[in-house]
Design a protein around this motif. Structure first.
Motif, mmCIF file in Angstrom:
data_model
loop_
_atom_site.group_PDB
_atom_site.id
_atom_site.type_symbol
_atom_site.label_atom_id
_atom_site.label_comp_id
_atom_site.label_asym_id
_atom_site.label_seq_id
_atom_site.Cartn_x
_atom_site.Cartn_y
_atom_site.Cartn_z
ATOM 1 N N GLN A 1 0.965 -1.027 -0.371
ATOM 2 C CA GLN A 1 -0.249 0.284 0.129
ATOM 3 C C GLN A 1 0.719 1.151 0.027
ATOM 4 N N ASN A 2 2.253 1.162 -0.065
ATOM 5 C CA ASN A 2 3.056 2.494 0.189
ATOM 6 C C ASN A 2 3.287 2.284 -1.373
ATOM 7 N N ILE A 3 2.696 2.384 -2.218
ATOM 8 C CA ILE A 3 3.111 2.836 -3.970
ATOM 9 C C ILE A 3 2.158 3.380 -4.451
ATOM 10 N N GLN A 4 2.371 4.924 -4.587
ATOM 11 C CA GLN A 4 1.128 5.273 -4.984
ATOM 12 C C GLN A 4 1.557 5.810 -6.972
ATOM 13 N N ILE A 5 0.667 5.144 -7.747
ATOM 14 C CA ILE A 5 1.156 5.561 -9.071
ATOM 15 C C ILE A 5 0.864 6.744 -9.717
ATOM 16 N N VAL A 6 1.470 7.060 -10.567
ATOM 17 C CA VAL A 6 1.032 8.308 -10.535
ATOM 18 C C VAL A 6 1.271 7.986 -12.668
ATOM 19 N N GLU A 7 0.211 8.604 -13.378
ATOM 20 C CA GLU A 7 0.010 8.023 -14.467
ATOM 21 C C GLU A 7 0.259 9.164 -15.660
ATOM 22 N N ALA A 8 1.603 9.266 -15.590
ATOM 23 C CA ALA A 8 2.154 11.329 -16.625
ATOM 24 C C ALA A 8 3.210 11.397 -17.269
ATOM 25 N N GLU A 9 3.228 11.716 -17.812
ATOM 26 C CA GLU A 9 4.830 12.061 -18.732
ATOM 27 C C GLU A 9 5.807 12.317 -18.228
ATOM 28 N N ALA A 10 6.729 12.011 -17.050
ATOM 29 C CA ALA A 10 7.920 12.918 -16.039
ATOM 30 C C ALA A 10 8.474 14.017 -17.330
ATOM 31 N N PRO A 11 8.306 15.124 -16.688
ATOM 32 C CA PRO A 11 8.130 15.231 -15.662
ATOM 33 C C PRO A 11 7.325 16.274 -15.167
ATOM 34 N N GLU A 12 6.143 16.300 -15.946
ATOM 35 C CA GLU A 12 4.566 16.714 -15.712
ATOM 36 C C GLU A 12 4.181 15.882 -14.172
ATOM 37 N N LYS A 13 3.374 16.767 -12.756
ATOM 38 C CA LYS A 13 2.455 16.325 -12.097
ATOM 39 C C LYS A 13 3.427 16.285 -11.329
ATOM 40 N N MET A 14 4.788 16.079 -11.151
ATOM 41 C CA MET A 14 5.387 15.892 -9.966
ATOM 42 C C MET A 14 5.752 16.534 -9.309
ATOM 43 N N ASP A 15 5.708 18.496 -9.726
ATOM 44 C CA ASP A 15 5.410 19.538 -8.264
ATOM 45 C C ASP A 15 3.857 19.093 -7.461
ATOM 46 N N GLY A 16 3.322 18.216 -7.604
ATOM 47 C CA GLY A 16 2.139 17.731 -7.402
ATOM 48 C C GLY A 16 2.301 16.604 -5.678
ATOM 49 N N LEU A 17 3.374 16.838 -6.367
ATOM 50 C CA LEU A 17 3.605 15.238 -5.034
ATOM 51 C C LEU A 17 4.114 15.056 -3.926
ATOM 52 N N LEU A 18 4.526 14.237 -2.730
ATOM 53 C CA LEU A 18 5.039 15.190 -1.810
ATOM 54 C C LEU A 18 6.639 15.252 -2.511
ATOM 55 N N PRO A 19 7.497 16.106 -1.827
ATOM 56 C CA PRO A 19 8.890 16.517 -2.320
ATOM 57 C C PRO A 19 9.897 14.522 -1.805
ATOM 58 N N ALA A 20 10.208 14.674 -2.523
ATOM 59 C CA ALA A 20 11.684 13.396 -3.032
ATOM 60 C C ALA A 20 12.512 12.797 -2.046
ATOM 61 N N THR A 21 12.890 12.791 -1.430
ATOM 62 C CA THR A 21 14.882 12.658 -1.553
ATOM 63 C C THR A 21 15.306 11.936 -1.947
ATOM 64 N N HIS A 22 14.773 10.483 -3.161
ATOM 65 C CA HIS A 22 16.029 9.954 -3.330
ATOM 66 C C HIS A 22 14.469 9.631 -4.663
ATOM 67 N N ALA A 23 15.677 9.434 -6.089
ATOM 68 C CA ALA A 23 14.610 9.764 -7.381
ATOM 69 C C ALA A 23 15.219 8.521 -8.109
ATOM 70 N N PHE A 24 14.995 7.511 -9.139
ATOM 71 C CA PHE A 24 15.345 6.519 -9.973
ATOM 72 C C PHE A 24 14.755 6.417 -10.965
ATOM 73 N N ILE A 25 15.737 6.954 -12.018
ATOM 74 C CA ILE A 25 14.751 6.909 -13.552
ATOM 75 C C ILE A 25 15.884 6.541 -14.294
ATOM 76 N N GLY A 26 14.411 5.194 -14.635
ATOM 77 C CA GLY A 26 14.611 3.969 -15.127
ATOM 78 C C GLY A 26 14.569 4.059 -17.545
ATOM 79 N N GLY A 27 13.579 5.618 -16.980
ATOM 80 C CA GLY A 27 13.301 6.177 -18.744
ATOM 81 C C GLY A 27 13.103 7.161 -18.378
ATOM 82 N N SER A 28 14.037 8.073 -19.391
ATOM 83 C CA SER A 28 13.168 9.031 -19.050
ATOM 84 C C SER A 28 12.370 9.520 -20.807
ATOM 85 N N GLY A 29 12.079 8.812 -22.027
ATOM 86 C CA GLY A 29 11.650 9.585 -22.723
ATOM 87 C C GLY A 29 11.964 10.942 -23.179
ATOM 88 N N GLY A 30 13.305 10.530 -23.217
ATOM 89 C CA GLY A 30 14.385 11.915 -23.839
ATOM 90 C C GLY A 30 13.851 13.170 -23.662
#
Length: 675
Positions: A568-597
């Motif tokens: 339950q501690n996963i929240q799914i965000v359907e978006a193409e980053a970086p869209e909608k990221m500014d509305g999330l809790l501020p991250a302490t860490h990020a993993f980038i597996g795909g950036s779509g250019g």
């Protein structure tokens, strides 16, 4: 500046002097005895006059002094002294104010008899059998010693001063009959004296709370003895608050008249008063102000008032309000009640932190402390003969618990605090859906109350449970699946379809490079099947993961894997980053597996969100590696590391095992750092 004159003989008189000292107002205070002087500490704003004065002496003292006002703070029963002060002030033009003691005691009781005077009371004692505890002081001692029969049965509690002791001796009271002590006296002390001297009747004046009247009555009631009360005569005068108001006008200065608060946060246990700790019971009994949920405070009567407040947003404004509205010249006892144990899934923690902050900022004057209670978990464990030091203990009382199924799956014993029958139904549904149908569920219903029940259920029977009330559950799991202490799920554990997935060994190293810790917030950007998100979320319930993905088919797989692993501690965000990221809790860490250019845009947004974020990026093409290198030159970073990882897997070919190489992967890790 002209002085204030106080005739003191009570706690209130001394406290008024303390208020004037704290306010820098010069005054004189008159006390009758040496002991009265001892109680007053030296202060440059206070001069002390010791000794009794005849009416002429008193008038001469007032006329020769330079007094702006005279406050009569003598004892309510010192009627002659009050008349002498009034006569001495008359015609001088100096304002006279009578300071009244608050008479906030309750009405009659079956063990109580009232008398108009000490003489009338003394006469009635001749008809009483047994020893007598006299708590009226030494002033009227002569009246109580007029009968030899009564005198030999007296135990006299007096102030430990020479004058009081001398009066006892002159009346023939023997040393073993004298209790020379300075109050205030608690209910326990009164009860101890009653039992020690086998008292059959207690004599007191109707002296109000400041005189310890309530504590005497409660002790006598517990001991089952009679109380003879000498009634207080009605008199005209002013409350402590009103006296302070008038002195402010006379002195043209605000008085520093607020006393501290002794704030106690108390866990009352499961609800039945018999299960409350003695320490908590005593705190409630001595409370001036009582706060808490309505059902908790209903049985009790504090000295001043009670309110149904238990949240910090209710409590803090209320305490500030009474601070401004009321004059409390000695420590007020404020008790706030919480159900169960104050340190165990309790709202006490939040209230304590806010109160500490307000006290530190001096918005509230006083101190705060916590008294624990007995939790329903401890009670249920004792009822069923189980220990709980080796169990998982969680609460779903009004909230969701991350990954509850996995918590139960990896433990033999689990305790759960619940809101009601609906939570028991929910538990049964979860156990059945997760293949944990062999678990035994023991339900504690209305623990500590008369309707208490201990019910043993299967998960199926949990769905049929009836009856609303308070529930605590114990789950015993006969098929424990030990929790892995590391990440490292096999690739085949995930629902994959045709969506690309970070391979097992690469996942392991990438997650290690993130350097996660408790409370981390992680963005898994380009989540794919969600394998990285699942692995991270499974490490700890105290990590929150946002799986950010733009492809609908991948979103569907992330949802399926989340459901499969009960995370339950996963929240799914359907978006193409970086869209909608500014509305999330501020991250302490990020993993980038795909950036779509959009790697540059993604990194810029991550830096804006947290300029100290830890980043890990996976790349398999030389073009992506070049893009990473160019982007990193745009930011100030530290702890930069780039590794290339090559994994080969064996595949059986006939009788041989041949190694087949996977695509090499670059793993770049670094931390942003602020300019």
């Amino acid at each position: 500046m002209r002085e204030i004159l106080i005739f003191a003989g009570t706690t209130e008189g001394r406290k008024l002097s303390e208020v004037l000292c704290d306010s820098g107002i010069h005054h004189r205070i008159c006390v009758a005895t040496e002991y009265g002087e001892i109680l007053l500490k030296h202060h440059p704003c206070r001069k002390i006059h010791r000794g009794r004065m005849e009416p002429e002496e008193m008038r001469d003292f007032i006329v020769k002094g330079d007094f702006a006002a005279v406050v009569d703070g003598t004892h309510p029963y010192a009627e002659i002294v009050t008349k002498n002060i009034q006569a001495a002030v008359e015609g001088t033009g100096i304002p006279y104010m009578r300071l009244l003691r608050q008479n906030d005691t309750e009405g009659g009781d079956s063990n109580r008899k009232y008398f108009e005077s000490a003489s009338q009371c003394a006469k009635a004692l001749e008809q009483v059998e047994g020893n007598i505890l006299l708590t009226t002081g030494s002033k009227d001692l002569e009246k109580f010693c007029s009968s030899d029969d009564v005198k030999k049965r007296l135990y006299v509690r007096i102030l430990p001063g020479a004058e009081s002791l001398s009066l006892c001796t002159s009346q023939g009271i023997e040393g073993k009959q004298i209790i020379a002590m300075q109050g205030p006296f608690s209910e326990e002390m009164n009860l101890a004296l009653i039992r020690q001297f086998q008292i059959g009747c207690l004599v007191t004046k109707e002296s109000g709370n400041a005189g310890g009247y309530r504590e005497k009555l409660e002790a006598a009631k517990k001991a089952g003895i009679e109380v003879f009360v000498i009634k207080r005569k009605e008199e005209e005068g002013y409350s402590f608050a009103r006296i302070c108001d008038q002195l402010e006008q006379i002195c043209h200065r605000k008085l520093c008249r607020k006393g501290p608060m002794d704030i106690v946060l108390a866990g009352i246990g499961m609800g039945n008063a018999r299960n409350m700790t003695l320490e908590v019971y005593e705190a409630i009994k001595g409370a001036d102000i009582l706060l808490g949920a309505e059902r908790m405070i209903a049985p009790y009567s504090p000295h001043i008032e009670k309110r149904p407040y238990y949240l910090a947003k209710q409590i803090i404004p209320y305490l500030k309000e009474i601070k401004e509205k009321n004059v409390f010249f000695e420590e007020w006892k404020v008790v706030i009640l919480f159900s169960g144990d104050s340190g165990f899934y309790s709202g006490c923690k939040d209230v304590f932190q806010v109160l500490e902050k307000e006290i530190c900022l001096k918005n509230i004057q006083g101190s705060v402390r916590i008294l624990p209670g007995i939790s329903s978990v401890a009670c249920l464990a004792s009822r069923i003969g189980e220990s709980y030091e080796d169990a998982g203990i969680f609460s779903i009382h009004g909230k969701d618990v991350y990954n509850l199924v996995e918590k139960i799956r990896c433990r033999e014993k689990t305790f759960l605090l619940m809101s009601g029958a609906k939570d028991v139904h929910k538990l049964g549904t979860l156990l059945l859906a997760s293949g944990l149908s062999r678990c035994e569920v023991i339900v504690g219903y209305q623990l500590s109350y008369e309707e208490e029940k201990i019910i043993r259920l299967t998960p199926e029977e949990c769905l049929k449970l009836d009856g609303e009330g308070l529930y605590t559950c114990f789950i015993k799991n006969p098929e424990v699946s030990p929790k892995r202490l590391t990440h490292g799920k096999a690739d085949d554990d995930f629902i994959r379809d045709k969506v690309p997935m970070t391979k097992e060994e690469v996942r392991d190293v990438s997650i290690c490079k993130l350097g996660l810790y408790k409370g981390a917030v992680v963005y898994d950007i380009g989540s794919g099947t969600g394998s990285i998100a699942m692995e991270i979320a499974g490490l700890s319930d105290n990590i929150l993961v946002y799986a950010i993905e733009r492809k609908p088919e991948a979103i569907s797989l992330i949802k399926s894997n989340k459901e499969k692993f009960h995370l339950q501690n996963i929240q799914i965000v359907e978006a193409e980053a970086p869209e909608k990221m500014d509305g999330l809790l501020p991250a302490t860490h990020a993993f980038i597996g795909g950036s779509g250019g959009h790697l540059k845009e993604i990194l810029s947004e991550l830096y804006n969100i947290n300029p100290n974020m830890r980043i890990v990026i996976n790349a398999i093409s030389l073009e992506t590696i070049a893009e990473i290198k160019n982007c990193l030159e745009l930011f100030k970073i530290r702890e930069e590391e780039m590794i290339q990882m090559q994994v080969s897997r064996s595949k059986k070919a006939g009788e041989y095992h041949l190694m087949r190489a996977e695509n090499p992967v670059w793993i770049c890790s670094f931390c942003f750092c602020e300019e």
